[in-house]
Design a protein around this motif. Structure first.
Motif, PDB file in Angstrom:
ATOM      1  N   GLY A  32       5.588  -4.112 -11.356  1.00 52.02           N
ATOM      2  CA  GLY A  32       4.484  -3.066 -10.549  1.00 52.02           C
ATOM      3  C   GLY A  32       5.238  -3.357  -9.231  1.00 52.02           C
ATOM      4  O   GLY A  32       6.055  -4.077  -8.903  1.00 52.02           O
ATOM      5  N   HIS A  33       4.540  -2.622  -8.174  1.00 51.70           N
ATOM      6  CA  HIS A  33       4.861  -2.656  -6.888  1.00 51.70           C
ATOM      7  C   HIS A  33       3.560  -3.433  -5.987  1.00 51.70           C
ATOM      8  O   HIS A  33       2.499  -2.972  -6.477  1.00 51.70           O
ATOM      9  CB  HIS A  33       4.896  -1.311  -6.039  1.00 51.70           C
ATOM     10  N   ALA A  34       3.902  -4.396  -5.591  1.00 56.16           N
ATOM     11  CA  ALA A  34       2.874  -5.294  -4.654  1.00 56.16           C
ATOM     12  C   ALA A  34       2.469  -4.673  -3.506  1.00 56.16           C
ATOM     13  O   ALA A  34       3.663  -4.803  -2.572  1.00 56.16           O
ATOM     14  CB  ALA A  34       3.037  -6.876  -5.097  1.00 56.16           C
ATOM     15  N   GLU A  35       1.337  -4.379  -3.013  1.00 57.94           N
ATOM     16  CA  GLU A  35       1.183  -3.810  -1.490  1.00 57.94           C
ATOM     17  C   GLU A  35      -0.063  -4.680  -1.031  1.00 57.94           C
ATOM     18  O   GLU A  35      -1.027  -4.955  -1.600  1.00 57.94           O
ATOM     19  CB  GLU A  35       0.608  -2.573  -1.689  1.00 57.94           C
ATOM     20  N   ALA A  36       0.169  -5.161   0.098  1.00 58.34           N
ATOM     21  CA  ALA A  36      -0.866  -5.854   0.816  1.00 58.34           C
ATOM     22  C   ALA A  36      -1.458  -5.121   2.151  1.00 58.34           C
ATOM     23  O   ALA A  36      -0.435  -4.779   2.994  1.00 58.34           O
ATOM     24  CB  ALA A  36      -0.274  -7.202   1.552  1.00 58.34           C
ATOM     25  N   LEU A  37      -2.506  -4.695   2.455  1.00 62.48           N
ATOM     26  CA  LEU A  37      -3.147  -4.333   3.427  1.00 62.48           C
ATOM     27  C   LEU A  37      -3.792  -5.451   3.971  1.00 62.48           C
ATOM     28  O   LEU A  37      -4.737  -5.790   3.748  1.00 62.48           O
ATOM     29  CB  LEU A  37      -4.068  -3.226   3.261  1.00 62.48           C
ATOM     30  N   GLU A  90       1.218  -3.823   5.317  1.00 67.24           N
ATOM     31  CA  GLU A  90       1.068  -3.005   6.735  1.00 67.24           C
ATOM     32  C   GLU A  90      -0.068  -3.702   7.328  1.00 67.24           C
ATOM     33  O   GLU A  90      -0.892  -4.346   6.399  1.00 67.24           O
ATOM     34  CB  GLU A  90       1.053  -1.755   6.859  1.00 67.24           C
ATOM     35  N   SER A  91      -0.381  -3.778   8.614  1.00 62.52           N
ATOM     36  CA  SER A  91      -1.523  -4.171   9.259  1.00 62.52           C
ATOM     37  C   SER A  91      -2.352  -3.075  10.001  1.00 62.52           C
ATOM     38  O   SER A  91      -1.778  -1.973  10.080  1.00 62.52           O
ATOM     39  CB  SER A  91      -1.261  -5.268  10.349  1.00 62.52           C
TER      40      SER A  91
END
Length: 279
Positions: A32-37, A90-91
């Motif tokens: 999968g794709h790991a995304e951090a907000l 992204e922040s």
């Protein structure tokens, strides 16, 4: 089915590592794709400040929130870039009263949201609203990871807290990739009702449904020997060496859970294994 879009929401560098480790482990196992907000939280409440101070205080709190967001973003980028998985980070900055909208928007497009435990020492006031926003407004399942726990790629033994509720059934359906991958799934029924269609076979229909998906199932019927259902579930998870607990969240209103406590809050406070929740 697999969890292809994996999201975590981070606001505190001290509480981020465990969630990032779990995010990476799942991205590897699910391809999968790991995304951090990464969010900086503006906690100011301008109505409480004396006249003339608002502009200065607002600017200071905004600067602080931006600095916090960049600190968490730097940590997340460093962690994810070394992982070898597909990732993005992204922040942003959000006022604490408007935090849920930002979390819910991103959770809505995620298969699973991985979050650190919202209760405990050092947690900010935003930790609990983030969990709730992902489930209630984002309608996404949430995996809450205990502190300092080794990441789980796939559960060997999973445990279902089954009380015949709509919330529990939704959590089970959304957790199916984990349940199908597990070597054993335990359906835990505590003090089943003495009257009703399932009184002679508690958990039987659920066991049948899961078995048709190739899930190896056992049913554990337990007596309520402790005051809190959450304590019984946590003890049974430890006794059976479970790697994952699947349960419905917030059977009562969030207000009642917050004021009086409830199974969801108690589980999140005490559990030593990851908890998969949905509402």
């Amino acid at each position: 089915m697999a969890y292809k879009s994996l999201l975590t929401v981070l606001t505190d560098p001290e509480q981020s590592k465990t969630a990032l480790d779990q995010l990476v482990a799942l991205a590897e196992s699910q391809d999968g794709h790991a995304e951090a907000l990464c969010l900086g939280v503006d906690r100011s409440q301008t109505g409480y400040y004396y006249a003339g101070a608002n502009a200065l205080i607002l600017q200071e709190t905004l600067n602080r929130a931006n600095a916090e967001a960049e600190e968490v973003l730097t940590l997340a980028k460093d962690h994810l870039s070394k992982s070898g998985v597909r990732w993005s980070a992204e922040s942003g900055v959000a006022q604490i009263a408007d935090l849920g909208r930002h979390v819910a928007y991103r959770a809505r497009f995620s298969d699973l949201v991985v979050l650190p435990r919202p209760y405990g020492e050092g947690r900010g006031a935003e930790a609990e609203p983030i969990v709730e926003a992902a489930m209630f407004e984002g309608h996404a399942p949430v995996l809450v990871v205990p502190d300092n726990r080794a990441p789980m790629k796939l559960p060997r033994t999973a445990m279902i807290g089954w009380n015949e509720s709509v919330e529990a059934m939704r959590a089970i359906r959304l957790a199916m990739p984990f349940l199908k991958a597990a070597e054993l799934v335990r359906i835990v029924v505590i003090d089943p009702p003495q009257h009703g269609p399932d009184r002679s076979d508690p958990g039987g229909l659920l066991s049948q449904m899961l078995s048709r998906h190739g899930v190896k199932v056992e049913i554990d019927v337990l007596s309520k020997t402790m005051t809190r259902v959450s304590d019984i579930l946590n003890r049974h998870a430890a006794d059976t060496d479970a790697d994952l607990i699947v349960m419905g969240a917030y059977g009562h209103s969030r207000f009642r859970e917050a004021i009086l406590g409830g199974a969801t809050r108690n589980m999140l406070e005490k559990a030593s294994v990851p908890i998969f929740m949905a509402h």
